[in-house]
Design a protein around this motif. Structure first.
Motif, PDB file in Angstrom:
ATOM      1  N   ALA A  44       0.824  -1.212   0.000  1.00 56.54           N
ATOM      2  CA  ALA A  44       0.000   0.000   0.000  1.00 56.54           C
ATOM      3  C   ALA A  44       0.852   1.252   0.000  1.00 56.54           C
ATOM      4  O   ALA A  44       0.435   2.308  -0.515  1.00 56.54           O
ATOM      5  N   TYR A  45       2.051   1.174   0.563  1.00 57.85           N
ATOM      6  CA  TYR A  45       2.871   2.372   0.723  1.00 57.85           C
ATOM      7  C   TYR A  45       3.545   2.806  -0.569  1.00 57.85           C
ATOM      8  O   TYR A  45       4.220   3.835  -0.593  1.00 57.85           O
ATOM      9  N   ARG A  46       3.317   2.070  -1.634  1.00 56.67           N
ATOM     10  CA  ARG A  46       3.760   2.537  -2.956  1.00 56.67           C
ATOM     11  C   ARG A  46       3.054   3.832  -3.330  1.00 56.67           C
ATOM     12  O   ARG A  46       3.583   4.636  -4.108  1.00 56.67           O
ATOM     13  N   VAL A  47       1.852   4.060  -2.790  1.00 58.82           N
ATOM     14  CA  VAL A  47       1.100   5.270  -3.120  1.00 58.82           C
ATOM     15  C   VAL A  47       1.079   6.255  -1.941  1.00 58.82           C
ATOM     16  O   VAL A  47       0.242   7.147  -1.891  1.00 58.82           O
ATOM     17  N   CYS A  48       2.016   6.108  -1.016  1.00 59.87           N
ATOM     18  CA  CYS A  48       2.105   7.013   0.139  1.00 59.87           C
ATOM     19  C   CYS A  48       3.215   8.033  -0.091  1.00 59.87           C
ATOM     20  O   CYS A  48       4.382   7.668  -0.287  1.00 59.87           O
ATOM     21  N   LYS A  49       2.870   9.295  -0.048  1.00 64.43           N
ATOM     22  CA  LYS A  49       3.836  10.363  -0.312  1.00 64.43           C
ATOM     23  C   LYS A  49       5.006  10.317   0.659  1.00 64.43           C
ATOM     24  O   LYS A  49       6.169  10.494   0.269  1.00 64.43           O
ATOM     25  N   LEU A  50       4.727  10.105   1.936  1.00 62.43           N
ATOM     26  CA  LEU A  50       5.787  10.130   2.942  1.00 62.43           C
ATOM     27  C   LEU A  50       6.815   9.033   2.708  1.00 62.43           C
ATOM     28  O   LEU A  50       7.998   9.210   3.002  1.00 62.43           O
ATOM     29  N   PHE A  51       6.377   7.899   2.183  1.00 62.79           N
ATOM     30  CA  PHE A  51       7.300   6.805   1.897  1.00 62.79           C
ATOM     31  C   PHE A  51       8.308   7.229   0.835  1.00 62.79           C
ATOM     32  O   PHE A  51       9.505   6.937   0.936  1.00 62.79           O
ATOM     33  N   HIS A  52       7.848   7.933  -0.174  1.00 63.38           N
ATOM     34  CA  HIS A  52       8.741   8.360  -1.256  1.00 63.38           C
ATOM     35  C   HIS A  52       9.572   9.576  -0.865  1.00 63.38           C
ATOM     36  O   HIS A  52      10.607   9.837  -1.472  1.00 63.38           O
ATOM     37  N   ASP A  53       9.137  10.315   0.168  1.00 57.45           N
ATOM     38  CA  ASP A  53       9.938  11.423   0.689  1.00 57.45           C
ATOM     39  C   ASP A  53      11.033  10.944   1.634  1.00 57.45           C
ATOM     40  O   ASP A  53      11.791  11.762   2.170  1.00 57.45           O
ATOM     41  N   LYS A  54      11.077   9.635   1.871  1.00 56.03           N
ATOM     42  CA  LYS A  54      12.070   9.028   2.766  1.00 56.03           C
ATOM     43  C   LYS A  54      11.889   9.447   4.220  1.00 56.03           C
ATOM     44  O   LYS A  54      12.803   9.279   5.042  1.00 56.03           O
ATOM     45  N   SER A  55      10.732  10.004   4.556  1.00 59.87           N
ATOM     46  CA  SER A  55      10.479  10.388   5.940  1.00 59.87           C
ATOM     47  C   SER A  55       9.658   9.332   6.664  1.00 59.87           C
ATOM     48  O   SER A  55       9.252   9.532   7.804  1.00 59.87           O
ATOM     49  N   LEU A  56       9.424   8.203   6.002  1.00 62.20           N
ATOM     50  CA  LEU A  56       8.648   7.124   6.591  1.00 62.20           C
ATOM     51  C   LEU A  56       9.259   5.790   6.181  1.00 62.20           C
ATOM     52  O   LEU A  56       9.599   5.588   5.016  1.00 62.20           O
ATOM     53  N   PRO A 150      -8.166  15.030   7.244  1.00 65.78           N
ATOM     54  CA  PRO A 150      -8.092  15.390   5.816  1.00 65.78           C
ATOM     55  C   PRO A 150      -8.740  14.319   4.949  1.00 65.78           C
ATOM     56  O   PRO A 150      -8.972  13.189   5.389  1.00 65.78           O
ATOM     57  N   GLU A 151      -9.009  14.664   3.705  1.00 66.93           N
ATOM     58  CA  GLU A 151      -9.528  13.689   2.755  1.00 66.93           C
ATOM     59  C   GLU A 151      -8.443  12.676   2.401  1.00 66.93           C
ATOM     60  O   GLU A 151      -7.245  12.954   2.478  1.00 66.93           O
ATOM     61  N   LEU A 152      -8.883  11.481   2.010  1.00 66.28           N
ATOM     62  CA  LEU A 152      -7.943  10.477   1.535  1.00 66.28           C
ATOM     63  C   LEU A 152      -7.244  10.986   0.280  1.00 66.28           C
ATOM     64  O   LEU A 152      -7.864  11.607  -0.589  1.00 66.28           O
ATOM     65  N   SER A 153      -5.955  10.712   0.192  1.00 63.38           N
ATOM     66  CA  SER A 153      -5.212  11.045  -1.021  1.00 63.38           C
ATOM     67  C   SER A 153      -4.040  10.087  -1.154  1.00 63.38           C
ATOM     68  O   SER A 153      -3.566   9.535  -0.156  1.00 63.38           O
ATOM     69  N   VAL A 154      -3.609   9.880  -2.375  1.00 68.15           N
ATOM     70  CA  VAL A 154      -2.460   9.022  -2.645  1.00 68.15           C
ATOM     71  C   VAL A 154      -1.552   9.719  -3.647  1.00 68.15           C
ATOM     72  O   VAL A 154      -1.964  10.668  -4.325  1.00 68.15           O
ATOM     73  N   THR A 155      -0.329   9.246  -3.738  1.00 69.95           N
ATOM     74  CA  THR A 155       0.647   9.751  -4.700  1.00 69.95           C
ATOM     75  C   THR A 155       0.843   8.720  -5.795  1.00 69.95           C
ATOM     76  O   THR A 155       1.141   7.554  -5.512  1.00 69.95           O
ATOM     77  N   LEU A 156       0.661   9.132  -7.043  1.00 69.85           N
ATOM     78  CA  LEU A 156       0.820   8.232  -8.184  1.00 69.85           C
ATOM     79  C   LEU A 156       2.176   8.494  -8.842  1.00 69.85           C
ATOM     80  O   LEU A 156       2.474   9.627  -9.237  1.00 69.85           O
ATOM     81  N   LEU A 157       2.977   7.463  -8.958  1.00 68.55           N
ATOM     82  CA  LEU A 157       4.286   7.585  -9.580  1.00 68.55           C
ATOM     83  C   LEU A 157       4.146   7.721 -11.094  1.00 68.55           C
ATOM     84  O   LEU A 157       3.197   7.218 -11.690  1.00 68.55           O
ATOM     85  N   LYS A 158       5.124   8.389 -11.697  1.00 73.41           N
ATOM     86  CA  LYS A 158       5.097   8.567 -13.149  1.00 73.41           C
ATOM     87  C   LYS A 158       5.071   7.222 -13.870  1.00 73.41           C
ATOM     88  O   LYS A 158       4.383   7.066 -14.875  1.00 73.41           O
TER      89      LYS A 158
END
Length: 324
Positions: A44-56, A150-158
Protein backbone atom coordinates in the motif's frame (compact mmCIF):
# COMPACT_ATOMS: atom_id res chain seq x y z
CA UNK A 1 11.76 12.97 17.07
CA UNK A 2 11.05 9.33 16.24
CA UNK A 3 7.43 8.18 16.04
CA UNK A 4 6.17 4.63 15.57
CA UNK A 5 2.71 3.55 14.39
CA UNK A 6 1.37 0.01 14.63
CA UNK A 7 -1.14 -0.44 11.80
CA UNK A 8 -2.51 -3.98 11.60
CA UNK A 9 -4.98 -4.76 8.83
CA UNK A 10 -5.12 -4.95 5.06
CA UNK A 11 -4.27 -2.54 2.28
CA UNK A 12 -7.54 -0.69 2.79
CA UNK A 13 -6.67 -0.02 6.44
CA UNK A 14 -3.32 1.44 5.43
CA UNK A 15 -4.94 3.80 2.91
CA UNK A 16 -7.46 4.90 5.54
CA UNK A 17 -4.52 5.65 7.86
CA UNK A 18 -2.73 7.88 5.32
CA UNK A 19 -4.54 11.08 6.48
CA UNK A 20 -3.30 10.43 10.02
CA UNK A 21 0.26 10.06 8.77
CA UNK A 22 -0.05 13.21 6.66
CA UNK A 23 -1.19 15.30 9.61
CA UNK A 24 1.41 13.76 11.90
CA UNK A 25 4.11 14.87 9.46
CA UNK A 26 2.49 18.29 9.08
CA UNK A 27 2.64 18.94 12.83
CA UNK A 28 6.05 17.31 13.27
CA UNK A 29 7.85 18.07 9.98
CA UNK A 30 11.25 16.90 11.21
CA UNK A 31 10.02 13.62 12.66
CA UNK A 32 11.11 10.21 11.40
CA UNK A 33 8.01 8.04 11.25
CA UNK A 34 8.02 4.25 11.11
CA UNK A 35 4.98 2.03 10.57
CA UNK A 36 4.73 -1.66 11.41
CA UNK A 37 2.29 -3.40 9.08
CA UNK A 38 1.42 -6.92 8.01
CA UNK A 39 3.49 -8.19 5.07
CA UNK A 40 0.38 -8.43 2.86
CA UNK A 41 -0.19 -4.70 3.34
CA UNK A 42 3.28 -3.33 2.72
CA UNK A 43 2.51 -2.71 -0.95
CA UNK A 44 0.00 0.00 0.00
CA UNK A 45 2.87 2.37 0.72
CA UNK A 46 3.76 2.54 -2.96
CA UNK A 47 1.10 5.27 -3.12
CA UNK A 48 2.10 7.01 0.14
CA UNK A 49 3.84 10.36 -0.31
CA UNK A 50 5.79 10.13 2.94
CA UNK A 51 7.30 6.80 1.90
CA UNK A 52 8.74 8.36 -1.26
CA UNK A 53 9.94 11.42 0.69
CA UNK A 54 12.07 9.03 2.77
CA UNK A 55 10.48 10.39 5.94
CA UNK A 56 8.65 7.12 6.59
CA UNK A 57 9.91 3.56 6.87
CA UNK A 58 7.72 0.47 6.61
CA UNK A 59 8.54 -2.53 8.81
CA UNK A 60 6.70 -5.86 8.32
CA UNK A 61 5.24 -7.99 11.11
CA UNK A 62 2.45 -10.53 10.72
CA UNK A 63 0.03 -9.62 13.50
CA UNK A 64 -2.41 -12.27 12.26
CA UNK A 65 0.10 -15.12 12.41
CA UNK A 66 0.31 -17.56 15.30
CA UNK A 67 3.29 -15.76 16.76
CA UNK A 68 5.22 -17.34 19.60
CA UNK A 69 7.06 -15.59 22.40
CA UNK A 70 10.19 -15.44 20.26
CA UNK A 71 8.34 -13.56 17.50
CA UNK A 72 6.89 -11.03 19.92
CA UNK A 73 10.28 -10.77 21.61
CA UNK A 74 11.95 -9.93 18.29
CA UNK A 75 9.36 -7.24 17.60
CA UNK A 76 9.81 -5.82 21.08
CA UNK A 77 13.57 -5.74 20.55
CA UNK A 78 13.19 -3.78 17.33
CA UNK A 79 10.88 -1.27 19.00
CA UNK A 80 13.22 -0.80 21.96
CA UNK A 81 16.42 -0.56 19.88
CA UNK A 82 15.10 2.28 17.75
CA UNK A 83 14.47 4.48 20.80
CA UNK A 84 11.15 5.95 19.74
CA UNK A 85 9.79 9.04 21.46
CA UNK A 86 6.16 8.14 20.82
CA UNK A 87 4.08 5.24 19.58
CA UNK A 88 0.45 5.03 18.48
CA UNK A 89 -1.48 1.89 17.72
CA UNK A 90 -4.70 1.02 15.94
CA UNK A 91 -4.72 -2.35 17.68
CA UNK A 92 -7.55 -2.85 20.15
CA UNK A 93 -6.36 -6.05 21.82
CA UNK A 94 -5.04 -5.86 25.39
CA UNK A 95 -1.87 -7.66 24.28
CA UNK A 96 -0.95 -4.70 22.08
CA UNK A 97 -1.21 -2.33 25.05
CA UNK A 98 1.07 -4.63 27.03
CA UNK A 99 3.55 -4.68 24.15
CA UNK A 100 3.63 -0.88 24.05
CA UNK A 101 4.19 -0.70 27.81
CA UNK A 102 7.07 -3.17 27.61
CA UNK A 103 8.84 -1.04 25.00
CA UNK A 104 9.38 1.74 27.51
CA UNK A 105 8.49 4.33 24.85
CA UNK A 106 7.68 7.54 26.80
CA UNK A 107 4.48 8.50 24.95
CA UNK A 108 2.10 5.61 24.26
CA UNK A 109 -1.15 6.39 22.44
CA UNK A 110 -4.08 4.07 21.85
CA UNK A 111 -7.82 3.81 22.28
CA UNK A 112 -9.13 4.10 25.84
CA UNK A 113 -10.71 0.97 27.25
CA UNK A 114 -8.82 -1.43 25.00
CA UNK A 115 -6.00 -1.98 27.53
CA UNK A 116 -5.45 -1.41 31.25
CA UNK A 117 -5.07 2.34 31.80
CA UNK A 118 -1.42 2.20 32.89
CA UNK A 119 -0.34 0.63 29.58
CA UNK A 120 -1.12 3.88 27.72
CA UNK A 121 0.12 7.32 28.69
CA UNK A 122 -2.27 9.15 26.36
CA UNK A 123 -5.49 7.18 25.85
CA UNK A 124 -7.92 8.51 23.25
CA UNK A 125 -11.72 7.97 23.25
CA UNK A 126 -12.78 5.31 20.75
CA UNK A 127 -15.65 6.39 18.50
CA UNK A 128 -16.31 3.52 16.07
CA UNK A 129 -19.55 5.08 14.77
CA UNK A 130 -17.83 7.25 12.17
CA UNK A 131 -15.82 7.00 8.97
CA UNK A 132 -12.83 4.77 9.69
CA UNK A 133 -10.27 7.33 8.49
CA UNK A 134 -11.67 9.81 11.02
CA UNK A 135 -11.58 7.16 13.76
CA UNK A 136 -7.91 6.52 13.03
CA UNK A 137 -7.23 10.26 12.90
CA UNK A 138 -8.65 10.61 16.42
CA UNK A 139 -5.45 8.99 17.68
CA UNK A 140 -3.69 12.29 17.02
CA UNK A 141 -5.60 13.69 19.98
CA UNK A 142 -2.91 11.91 21.99
CA UNK A 143 -0.50 14.51 20.58
CA UNK A 144 -2.93 17.35 21.25
CA UNK A 145 -3.89 17.53 17.56
CA UNK A 146 -7.63 18.13 17.13
CA UNK A 147 -7.87 19.26 13.50
CA UNK A 148 -10.45 17.61 11.21
CA UNK A 149 -9.38 14.52 9.31
CA UNK A 150 -8.09 15.39 5.82
CA UNK A 151 -9.53 13.69 2.76
CA UNK A 152 -7.94 10.48 1.54
CA UNK A 153 -5.21 11.04 -1.02
CA UNK A 154 -2.46 9.02 -2.64
CA UNK A 155 0.65 9.75 -4.70
CA UNK A 156 0.82 8.23 -8.18
CA UNK A 157 4.29 7.59 -9.58
CA UNK A 158 5.10 8.57 -13.15
CA UNK A 159 5.85 4.95 -14.04
CA UNK A 160 2.43 3.88 -12.75
CA UNK A 161 0.65 6.60 -14.73
CA UNK A 162 2.62 5.57 -17.82
CA UNK A 163 1.64 1.91 -17.26
CA UNK A 164 -2.03 2.95 -17.02
CA UNK A 165 -1.81 4.86 -20.30
CA UNK A 166 -0.17 1.91 -22.05
CA UNK A 167 -2.81 -0.41 -20.61
CA UNK A 168 -5.58 1.83 -21.94
CA UNK A 169 -3.98 1.67 -25.37
CA UNK A 170 -3.72 -2.13 -25.15
CA UNK A 171 -7.39 -2.40 -24.22
CA UNK A 172 -8.45 0.15 -26.83
CA UNK A 173 -10.12 2.47 -24.30
CA UNK A 174 -7.78 5.46 -24.22
CA UNK A 175 -9.99 7.67 -26.36
CA UNK A 176 -13.39 6.40 -25.23
CA UNK A 177 -12.89 6.24 -21.47
CA UNK A 178 -14.25 3.26 -19.54
CA UNK A 179 -16.29 1.94 -16.65
CA UNK A 180 -14.18 -0.04 -14.22
CA UNK A 181 -15.64 -2.91 -12.19
CA UNK A 182 -14.09 -4.71 -9.25
CA UNK A 183 -16.46 -7.36 -7.97
CA UNK A 184 -14.23 -9.51 -5.81
CA UNK A 185 -12.77 -9.45 -2.32
CA UNK A 186 -9.45 -10.20 -0.66
CA UNK A 187 -8.42 -13.74 0.15
CA UNK A 188 -8.50 -12.89 3.86
CA UNK A 189 -12.10 -11.67 3.63
CA UNK A 190 -13.07 -14.90 1.92
CA UNK A 191 -11.17 -16.96 4.49
CA UNK A 192 -13.08 -15.19 7.24
CA UNK A 193 -16.35 -15.98 5.50
CA UNK A 194 -17.24 -12.32 4.97
CA UNK A 195 -19.88 -11.85 2.28
CA UNK A 196 -18.20 -9.26 0.06
CA UNK A 197 -18.52 -10.82 -3.41
CA UNK A 198 -21.41 -9.77 -5.63
CA UNK A 199 -22.76 -12.73 -7.66
CA UNK A 200 -21.59 -13.10 -11.24
CA UNK A 201 -25.13 -13.32 -12.62
CA UNK A 202 -25.94 -9.94 -11.05
CA UNK A 203 -22.81 -8.38 -12.53
CA UNK A 204 -23.77 -9.91 -15.88
CA UNK A 205 -27.14 -8.18 -15.80
CA UNK A 206 -25.53 -4.85 -14.94
CA UNK A 207 -22.82 -5.14 -17.61
CA UNK A 208 -25.34 -6.09 -20.28
CA UNK A 209 -27.41 -3.02 -19.48
CA UNK A 210 -24.33 -0.78 -19.53
CA UNK A 211 -23.28 -2.14 -22.91
CA UNK A 212 -26.75 -1.69 -24.38
CA UNK A 213 -27.21 1.89 -23.15
CA UNK A 214 -23.62 3.10 -23.61
CA UNK A 215 -22.06 0.90 -26.30
CA UNK A 216 -19.33 3.48 -26.88
CA UNK A 217 -18.15 3.28 -23.23
CA UNK A 218 -16.29 -0.02 -22.65
CA UNK A 219 -16.55 -2.03 -19.44
CA UNK A 220 -13.23 -3.11 -17.91
CA UNK A 221 -12.90 -5.70 -15.13
CA UNK A 222 -10.14 -5.52 -12.51
CA UNK A 223 -8.73 -8.99 -11.99
CA UNK A 224 -6.78 -9.50 -8.79
CA UNK A 225 -5.25 -12.72 -7.47
CA UNK A 226 -8.60 -13.87 -6.07
CA UNK A 227 -10.83 -12.71 -8.93
CA UNK A 228 -9.90 -14.99 -11.82
CA UNK A 229 -12.96 -17.22 -11.56
CA UNK A 230 -15.37 -14.29 -11.45
CA UNK A 231 -13.66 -12.48 -14.32
CA UNK A 232 -13.50 -15.61 -16.52
CA UNK A 233 -17.21 -16.16 -16.06
CA UNK A 234 -18.08 -12.56 -16.93
CA UNK A 235 -15.83 -12.56 -19.99
CA UNK A 236 -17.65 -15.65 -21.28
CA UNK A 237 -21.12 -14.27 -20.59
CA UNK A 238 -20.55 -10.63 -21.63
CA UNK A 239 -18.93 -10.31 -25.06
CA UNK A 240 -16.81 -7.21 -25.39
CA UNK A 241 -15.92 -6.85 -21.73
CA UNK A 242 -12.20 -6.25 -21.14
CA UNK A 243 -9.88 -7.31 -18.30
CA UNK A 244 -6.94 -5.57 -16.65
CA UNK A 245 -4.61 -7.03 -14.03
CA UNK A 246 -2.52 -4.27 -12.43
CA UNK A 247 0.60 -5.82 -10.86
CA UNK A 248 0.71 -3.53 -7.83
CA UNK A 249 -1.30 -0.99 -5.85
CA UNK A 250 0.21 2.00 -7.65
CA UNK A 251 -0.80 0.80 -11.09
CA UNK A 252 -4.23 -0.19 -9.80
CA UNK A 253 -4.70 3.33 -8.42
CA UNK A 254 -3.62 4.83 -11.75
CA UNK A 255 -6.11 2.64 -13.62
CA UNK A 256 -8.88 3.68 -11.25
CA UNK A 257 -7.95 7.35 -11.55
CA UNK A 258 -8.42 7.21 -15.34
CA UNK A 259 -11.87 5.57 -15.18
CA UNK A 260 -15.10 7.45 -15.79
CA UNK A 261 -16.90 5.38 -13.16
CA UNK A 262 -15.93 2.76 -10.60
CA UNK A 263 -18.38 0.01 -9.61
CA UNK A 264 -17.06 -2.09 -6.76
CA UNK A 265 -17.63 -3.93 -3.54
CA UNK A 266 -16.25 -3.02 -0.12
CA UNK A 267 -12.55 -3.64 -0.74
CA UNK A 268 -9.18 -1.91 -1.07
CA UNK A 269 -9.90 -0.69 -4.65
CA UNK A 270 -12.89 1.20 -3.24
CA UNK A 271 -10.61 3.17 -0.90
CA UNK A 272 -8.23 3.86 -3.78
CA UNK A 273 -11.16 5.16 -5.84
CA UNK A 274 -12.00 7.58 -3.04
CA UNK A 275 -8.38 8.67 -2.76
CA UNK A 276 -8.12 9.48 -6.49
CA UNK A 277 -11.65 11.01 -6.50
CA UNK A 278 -13.13 8.77 -9.16
CA UNK A 279 -16.93 8.68 -9.18
CA UNK A 280 -17.72 5.50 -7.27
CA UNK A 281 -20.74 3.30 -6.62
CA UNK A 282 -19.91 0.76 -3.91
CA UNK A 283 -21.91 -2.27 -2.81
CA UNK A 284 -22.05 -3.31 0.86
CA UNK A 285 -23.27 -6.54 2.41
CA UNK A 286 -22.53 -7.08 6.12
CA UNK A 287 -20.37 -3.96 6.51
CA UNK A 288 -21.59 -0.44 7.32
CA UNK A 289 -21.16 2.08 4.47
CA UNK A 290 -21.06 5.02 6.92
CA UNK A 291 -17.86 3.62 8.44
CA UNK A 292 -16.10 2.80 5.18
CA UNK A 293 -17.16 5.43 2.65
CA UNK A 294 -17.01 9.21 3.15
CA UNK A 295 -19.99 11.39 2.45
CA UNK A 296 -19.96 13.25 -0.84
CA UNK A 297 -21.61 13.44 -4.23
CA UNK A 298 -18.88 11.34 -5.86
CA UNK A 299 -19.27 8.32 -3.57
CA UNK A 300 -22.57 6.43 -3.65
CA UNK A 301 -23.08 3.51 -1.25
CA UNK A 302 -25.64 0.77 -1.84
CA UNK A 303 -26.32 -1.31 1.25
CA UNK A 304 -27.97 -4.72 1.08
CA UNK A 305 -31.39 -4.69 2.73
CA UNK A 306 -30.58 -8.03 4.37
CA UNK A 307 -26.82 -7.86 4.85
CA UNK A 308 -26.32 -10.36 2.01
CA UNK A 309 -24.58 -9.11 -1.13
CA UNK A 310 -26.77 -11.24 -3.39
CA UNK A 311 -29.84 -9.37 -2.20
CA UNK A 312 -28.72 -6.10 -3.78
CA UNK A 313 -30.82 -5.91 -6.92
CA UNK A 314 -29.04 -5.14 -10.20
CA UNK A 315 -31.92 -2.76 -10.86
CA UNK A 316 -30.99 -0.77 -7.77
CA UNK A 317 -27.38 -0.50 -8.94
CA UNK A 318 -28.41 0.57 -12.42
CA UNK A 319 -30.75 3.22 -11.03
CA UNK A 320 -27.75 4.77 -9.26
CA UNK A 321 -25.64 4.52 -12.40
CA UNK A 322 -28.23 6.29 -14.55
CA UNK A 323 -29.20 8.77 -11.85
CA UNK A 324 -32.65 7.33 -11.16
Amino acid sequence: MRILALVPGGIGDQILFFPTLDDLKRFYPNAQIDVIVEPRSKGAYRVCKLFHDKSLQVLPFDFKDRNGLADWGNLLGIMRDREYDAVLSLGQRPAIGLLLWLTGIPTRIGYAGTSPSFFLTNPVPLNPDQYAASMYHDLLQGFGITTPCPELSVTLLKEDLRWAEEEQERLGVKESGYILIHGGASELSQAKGLDKIYPAQNWQEIITDLQERQPQLPVVLVQGPSDRGLCDRLVRSCPGVKVTSPPDVGKLAAAIAAANLMLCTDSAPMHLAVAVQTYTIALFGPTDPAKLLPTGDRYIPIASPTGNMADISPKTVLEKVWGG
